[in-house]
Design a protein around this motif. Structure first.
Motif, PDB file in Angstrom:
ATOM      1  N   LEU A 205      -4.885  73.755  54.275  1.00 33.19           N
ATOM      2  CA  LEU A 205      -6.257  74.254  54.164  1.00 33.19           C
ATOM      3  C   LEU A 205      -7.142  73.019  54.183  1.00 33.19           C
ATOM      4  N   LEU A 206      -8.185  73.049  54.996  1.00 35.02           N
ATOM      5  CA  LEU A 206      -9.044  71.871  55.153  1.00 35.02           C
ATOM      6  C   LEU A 206     -10.506  72.229  54.889  1.00 35.02           C
ATOM      7  N   VAL A 250     -10.423  73.620  42.128  1.00 35.71           N
ATOM      8  CA  VAL A 250     -10.185  74.898  42.807  1.00 35.71           C
ATOM      9  C   VAL A 250      -8.715  75.097  43.160  1.00 35.71           C
ATOM     10  N   ASN A 251      -8.208  76.252  42.842  1.00 34.12           N
ATOM     11  CA  ASN A 251      -6.899  76.685  43.309  1.00 34.12           C
ATOM     12  C   ASN A 251      -7.122  77.756  44.373  1.00 34.12           C
ATOM     13  N   PRO A 252      -6.784  77.458  45.621  1.00 30.06           N
ATOM     14  CA  PRO A 252      -7.106  78.418  46.684  1.00 30.06           C
ATOM     15  C   PRO A 252      -6.213  79.662  46.660  1.00 30.06           C
ATOM     16  N   TYR A 253      -5.097  79.582  45.941  1.00 24.04           N
ATOM     17  CA  TYR A 253      -4.175  80.723  45.889  1.00 24.04           C
ATOM     18  C   TYR A 253      -3.923  81.132  44.446  1.00 24.04           C
ATOM     19  N   PRO A 254      -4.957  81.625  43.773  1.00 19.55           N
ATOM     20  CA  PRO A 254      -4.730  82.016  42.378  1.00 19.55           C
ATOM     21  C   PRO A 254      -3.804  83.226  42.308  1.00 19.55           C
ATOM     22  N   SER A 255      -3.092  83.323  41.219  1.00 16.43           N
ATOM     23  CA  SER A 255      -2.243  84.506  41.039  1.00 16.43           C
ATOM     24  C   SER A 255      -3.158  85.720  40.860  1.00 16.43           C
ATOM     25  N   PRO A 256      -2.651  86.908  41.186  1.00 15.62           N
ATOM     26  CA  PRO A 256      -3.492  88.121  41.107  1.00 15.62           C
ATOM     27  C   PRO A 256      -4.201  88.252  39.758  1.00 15.62           C
ATOM     28  N   GLU A 257      -3.489  87.923  38.677  1.00 17.73           N
ATOM     29  CA  GLU A 257      -4.126  88.115  37.372  1.00 17.73           C
ATOM     30  C   GLU A 257      -5.216  87.071  37.088  1.00 17.73           C
ATOM     31  N   ASN A 271     -16.888  82.055  47.654  1.00 17.10           N
ATOM     32  CA  ASN A 271     -17.861  82.840  48.426  1.00 17.10           C
ATOM     33  C   ASN A 271     -18.413  82.091  49.636  1.00 17.10           C
ATOM     34  N   GLY A 272     -18.129  80.816  49.746  1.00 14.93           N
ATOM     35  CA  GLY A 272     -18.657  80.039  50.872  1.00 14.93           C
ATOM     36  C   GLY A 272     -17.795  80.181  52.114  1.00 14.93           C
ATOM     37  N   PRO A 273     -18.102  79.379  53.137  1.00 14.44           N
ATOM     38  CA  PRO A 273     -17.303  79.436  54.376  1.00 14.44           C
ATOM     39  C   PRO A 273     -15.818  79.202  54.088  1.00 14.44           C
ATOM     40  N   LYS A 274     -14.981  79.958  54.762  1.00  6.94           N
ATOM     41  CA  LYS A 274     -13.536  79.837  54.554  1.00  6.94           C
ATOM     42  C   LYS A 274     -13.053  78.460  54.993  1.00  6.94           C
ATOM     43  N   PRO A 275     -12.032  77.928  54.314  1.00  6.93           N
ATOM     44  CA  PRO A 275     -11.490  76.648  54.781  1.00  6.93           C
ATOM     45  C   PRO A 275     -10.844  76.802  56.160  1.00  6.93           C
ATOM     46  N   PHE A 276     -10.732  75.702  56.865  1.00  7.49           N
ATOM     47  CA  PHE A 276      -9.978  75.696  58.112  1.00  7.49           C
ATOM     48  C   PHE A 276      -8.504  75.815  57.762  1.00  7.49           C
TER      49      PHE A 276
END
Lengths: 361, 361
Positions: A205-206, A250-257, A271-276
């Protein structure tokens, strides 16, 4: 201020990076002039497809698929092995003595290469009930040339078009051998990075340096894991004297909970632009520009390993870098002004070069 | 905010531009790779000394020293001549109907080349008592190729190392024939500029784009001079419908009686780092990077003329440009927030490309 920042995030995408989550893909290597003109000078990533003219011509691409070849060539080598309970090194974790977060480095030990391979293959996340670790053979101190010299004939010692464009050989060449359990948290490096995958896949992720406020770079106390072979247990030890490390929150892949909590705590990221998003496959090379934030996961090959080599070239500390430091010095939106402690590079986040200084320089 | 900006101004100098008022001087032309690596990609100016490998090899360097050669070759050419009362075109002047400033463009007329030379040689600042004008043969619309085609064999049609680095021919080649009475006020262009002096000297003041707040870019109503050959008088006519032009407010050479007022009105310019000062002599080339603010004066050769040719190459609208627009969108220190109207490029200052759009595109 928030809207000025939002304009910056969109404009850099509209002008140059593109507004999708894809980066440029080249099918033949760029000339040095093309690399400089379209990518290096613009601080813009691209991926180079596997082709006869790229890493695919490396002997490594076939040779390193054989673990017995590697074991044979490296039978007398000692390598650096990183051990963590769950595959997250240089990342944020709960400070054992409190409920706050700290920046945890791996337990690093020197082992024979065959022990390293056994450890990687035997990796299994620590389940909290005793036992388990994740091993990752890597060291960002030029480890390929330092520890894996026996393999030097199997890959190019540099990326020729990058060397010619930049005007110098790589500062460091690092080898990475791991599997899907290891993950690298968001950070940036003060290097121009050419990242070649030999077997397996790496998933990046960039985010561009313009998006620094979206990373919520904060200072965390440094700690390191200590692993006991006897008990099979990890201890997380705070550094003494204490040291603070600025790191991306930031953790881009937080666990569901945790997802809702993460989204409300780090709204500019979520909420901003998605990473590349870039998957680098065996034989492909990613140009990962200096100062870009990157998060890395991996998928192993059929035998369970991901092997990659990256070349770190010196970056230019030029007007782009001055602009970045200025940007970073501005307080984050909706944060108290005290966060403007991140005024200068000494307080820059995720600075692998500085953090590794003691081992690397 | 002021201190963040001040840090930016110093850091870009400490990192890359240098802390004196000198820019890099090269004695041989850079290779395309060197130009890209060290200058273009870093948005950093340099001057190339006269040498056999530079403009000195142009036939123009000797041929154009002869006015009779020029008159002969251009005997049937029509050229654009800019007339102003005191040598300041595209600059701020008092609005005749009020005490406020407006942005005044020259009276432009098409004349024979011999009439243009007569006008330049006969230039004499209007003294307010009737009579007098300053003439400057120039037009930033590719005028060299449009109006001076007869001279095309005398100079290179491009700057070869720049063309190769940038990957394309110049968008425009402009010729400038004037004398010491003409002066160009601070502005910037959206082009990479290679500025070659053929006879006489040009004196540049340069400030990097990071220093935009020091220019006090404000919007001024557009006007243009109308010159009457019959009366020898200028009339300054406001554009109708009215149009506002963002322009730099700073005059780097205020008259002694205005100096104190200028210094208190524009303290960030006058008290900040000094601009880079560059004198470009006959046979020399200045690389003037895109988005740099520049102010130009000139010294004539022994016959009273300064002749220069500049090549405008397309710039990259990349991350540097996005950073600049962000920087410019931030309110100036100690100014009301309403000044943040300069949020986007439509309101950029001194934007020759946009201003000239009607004539150029």
């Amino acid at each position: 201020m928030t809207s000025n920042l939002q304009n910056l995030w969109s404009e850099v995408r509209e002008l140059t990076l593109g507004t999708t989550s894809q980066i440029d893909r080249l099918h033949t290597p760029p000339t040095p002039l093309q690399f400089l003109r379209h990518y290096l000078s613009q601080n813009k990533p691209f991926i180079l497809s596997a082709s006869v003219a790229t890493t695919l011509q490396w002997p490594a691409t076939t040779l390193w698929s054989s673990t017995s070849y590697l074991l044979h060539r490296l039978s007398s080598s000692t390598v650096s092995l990183h051990l963590t309970p769950t595959g997250n090194a240089d990342s944020l974790t709960l400070n054992p003595s409190s409920t706050s977060l700290c920046f945890a480095s791996a337990h690093v030990q020197k082992t024979s290469f065959s022990d390293a391979i056994d450890a990687i293959n035997g990796s299994c996340k620590h389940n909290g009930l005793g036992g388990g670790f994740v091993a990752y053979a890597q060291q960002q101190n030029d480890c390929f040339r330092e520890e894996y010299g026996e393999l030097s004939g199997d890959i190019d010692s540099d990326v020729s078009w990058a060397t010619e464009a930049i005007g110098g050989l790589p500062d460091a060449v690092n080898l990475w051998i791991g599997n899907e359990l290891s993950e690298t948290s968001f950070h940036k490096d003060h290097y121009e990075n050419l990242y070649a995958v030999v077997t397996g896949e790496k998933h990046f992720l960039l985010l561009p340096p313009t998006d620094v406020h979206r990373m919520y770079v904060r200072k965390y106390p440094a700690a390191h894991y200590i692993y006991s072979e006897e008990t099979g247990e990890f201890k997380l030890e705070m550094e003494n004297p204490p040291r603070n490390v600025p790191w991306c929150s930031v953790n881009p892949y937080p666990s569901p909970e945790n997802k809702e909590k993460e989204m409300s705590e780090f709204p500019l990221y979520h909420n901003g632009p998605k990473p590349f998003e870039v998957t680098v496959k065996a034989g492909e090379i990613l140009y990962l520009p200096s100062m870009w934030f990157h998060h890395v996961r991996q998928t192993p090959d059929s035998r369970g390993l991901t092997i990659a080599v990256n070349y770190w070239y010196d970056m230019q500390f030029d007007i782009k870098y001055a602009y970045f430091n200025f940007l970073q010095s501005l307080p984050a939106p909706h944060e108290p002004t005290s966060h403007s402690h991140l005024t200068n590079e000494n307080a820059s986040d995720g600075d692998q070069k500085h953090i590794e200084e003691s081992t690397f320089l």
